[in-house]
Design a protein around this motif. Structure first.
Motif, mmCIF file in Angstrom:
data_model
loop_
_atom_site.group_PDB
_atom_site.id
_atom_site.type_symbol
_atom_site.label_atom_id
_atom_site.label_comp_id
_atom_site.label_asym_id
_atom_site.label_seq_id
_atom_site.Cartn_x
_atom_site.Cartn_y
_atom_site.Cartn_z
ATOM 1 N N GLY A 99 0.889 -1.317 -0.149
ATOM 2 C CA GLY A 99 -0.180 -0.096 -0.209
ATOM 3 C C GLY A 99 0.881 1.242 0.101
ATOM 4 O O GLY A 99 0.651 2.086 -0.742
ATOM 5 N N VAL A 100 1.695 1.212 0.768
ATOM 6 C CA VAL A 100 2.879 2.141 0.968
ATOM 7 C C VAL A 100 3.575 2.581 -0.445
ATOM 8 O O VAL A 100 3.686 3.682 -0.838
ATOM 9 C CB VAL A 100 3.809 2.167 2.180
ATOM 10 N N TYR A 101 4.012 1.371 -1.018
ATOM 11 C CA TYR A 101 4.749 1.629 -2.226
ATOM 12 C C TYR A 101 3.920 1.895 -3.601
ATOM 13 O O TYR A 101 4.130 2.993 -4.192
ATOM 14 C CB TYR A 101 5.256 0.029 -2.596
ATOM 15 N N SER A 102 2.652 1.661 -3.587
ATOM 16 C CA SER A 102 1.649 2.127 -4.477
ATOM 17 C C SER A 102 1.333 3.658 -4.288
ATOM 18 O O SER A 102 1.335 4.294 -5.313
ATOM 19 C CB SER A 102 0.118 1.357 -4.626
ATOM 20 N N TYR A 103 0.901 3.885 -3.253
ATOM 21 C CA TYR A 103 1.096 5.501 -3.008
ATOM 22 C C TYR A 103 2.039 6.179 -3.471
ATOM 23 O O TYR A 103 1.863 7.287 -3.945
ATOM 24 C CB TYR A 103 0.498 5.640 -1.301
ATOM 25 N N VAL A 104 3.059 5.902 -2.891
ATOM 26 C CA VAL A 104 4.452 6.700 -3.168
ATOM 27 C C VAL A 104 4.596 6.734 -4.805
ATOM 28 O O VAL A 104 4.897 7.666 -5.212
ATOM 29 C CB VAL A 104 5.474 6.114 -2.797
ATOM 30 N N ARG A 105 4.504 5.635 -5.665
ATOM 31 C CA ARG A 105 4.575 5.580 -6.988
ATOM 32 C C ARG A 105 3.464 6.457 -7.506
ATOM 33 O O ARG A 105 3.861 7.166 -8.494
ATOM 34 C CB ARG A 105 4.341 4.168 -7.376
ATOM 35 N N LYS A 106 2.078 6.485 -7.101
ATOM 36 C CA LYS A 106 1.157 7.321 -7.415
ATOM 37 C C LYS A 106 1.711 9.012 -7.455
ATOM 38 O O LYS A 106 1.543 9.661 -8.386
ATOM 39 C CB LYS A 106 -0.169 7.169 -6.805
ATOM 40 N N LEU A 107 2.251 9.263 -6.347
ATOM 41 C CA LEU A 107 2.682 10.672 -6.070
ATOM 42 C C LEU A 107 3.908 10.946 -7.092
ATOM 43 O O LEU A 107 4.041 11.869 -7.550
ATOM 44 C CB LEU A 107 3.263 10.873 -4.759
ATOM 45 N N ARG A 108 4.815 9.946 -7.532
ATOM 46 C CA ARG A 108 5.984 10.209 -8.092
ATOM 47 C C ARG A 108 5.555 10.349 -9.669
ATOM 48 O O ARG A 108 5.978 11.202 -10.557
ATOM 49 C CB ARG A 108 7.098 9.446 -8.107
ATOM 50 N N GLN A 109 4.691 9.392 -9.938
ATOM 51 C CA GLN A 109 4.382 9.250 -11.475
ATOM 52 C C GLN A 109 3.043 9.949 -11.745
ATOM 53 O O GLN A 109 2.788 10.047 -12.916
ATOM 54 C CB GLN A 109 4.269 7.841 -12.015
ATOM 55 N N GLY A 110 2.427 10.309 -10.848
ATOM 56 C CA GLY A 110 1.190 10.815 -11.311
ATOM 57 C C GLY A 110 0.009 9.558 -11.533
ATOM 58 O O GLY A 110 0.431 8.483 -11.000
#
Length: 131
Positions: A17-28
Motif C-alpha cells: 500500500g505504501v509502495y503504491s501510494y508513493v509510486r502514484k505521487l511520483r508518476q501521477g
C-alpha cells in the motif's frame, strides 16, 4: 505457525500500500496526468470574430479538468480555419469556422482527442443567417 503467517501477510499488504501510494505521487495517476506538465495550448493566429462567419456549439462528455479542455481545444484549433473555445463548466465548445465544416468532421476530431460529442447545435451566427 498461524501466529507468524498472519502478521507477515499484514506487513506485506501495508508495504504494498505504501509502495503504491508513493509510486502514484511520483508518476501521477490522476486525471489526464495531473502531475505532468500541462498540455501546451495551440494558439490561433486570427482571433477576429468577424472572420469566422460560421459558429457551432458542441456539448462534450468526458472532460474533467483543464488539461481535458486544452486537448479538445487543440484538436479543434489544429483544423484549418477553426477557432474553438471550450468551457469546462458547461461542457461546451464554441467552434468558429471560416468555412462550413460537417458535423461528422467535428465529432471525429473530438473523438480522436479522446472525448465524446453529445450534441451539435448551430451557434448564434448560423442561427441569424437562417432567419
Amino acid at each position: 505457525m498461524v501466529n507468524i503467517i498472519i502478521p507477515v501477510l499484514l506487513a506485506l499488504a501495508c508495504i504494498y500500500g505504501v509502495y503504491s501510494y508513493v509510486r502514484k505521487l511520483r508518476q501521477g495517476g490522476g486525471c489526464c496526468g495531473e502531475h505532468e506538465p500541462p498540455v501546451k495550448k495551440v494558439k490561433v493566429a486570427d482571433r477576429d470574430k468577424s472572420h469566422y462567419p460560421y459558429e457551432t456549439v458542441l456539448t462534450i462528455d468526458g472532460m474533467t479538468c483543464s488539461n481535458c479542455v486544452r486537448r479538445v481545444e487543440n484538436a479543434l484549433n489544429n483544423l484549418d480555419g477553426v477557432w474553438a473555445q471550450v468551457d469546462l463548466g458547461s461542457r461546451k465548445a464554441i467552434v468558429r469556422t471560416k468555412q462550413v465544416l460537417s458535423e461528422d468532421t467535428l465529432r471525429e476530431v473530438v473523438q480522436k482527442a479522446g472525448y465524446l460529442v453529445l450534441s451539435v447545435q448551430p451557434g448564434q451566427s448560423e442561427a441569424r443567417e437562417e432567419q
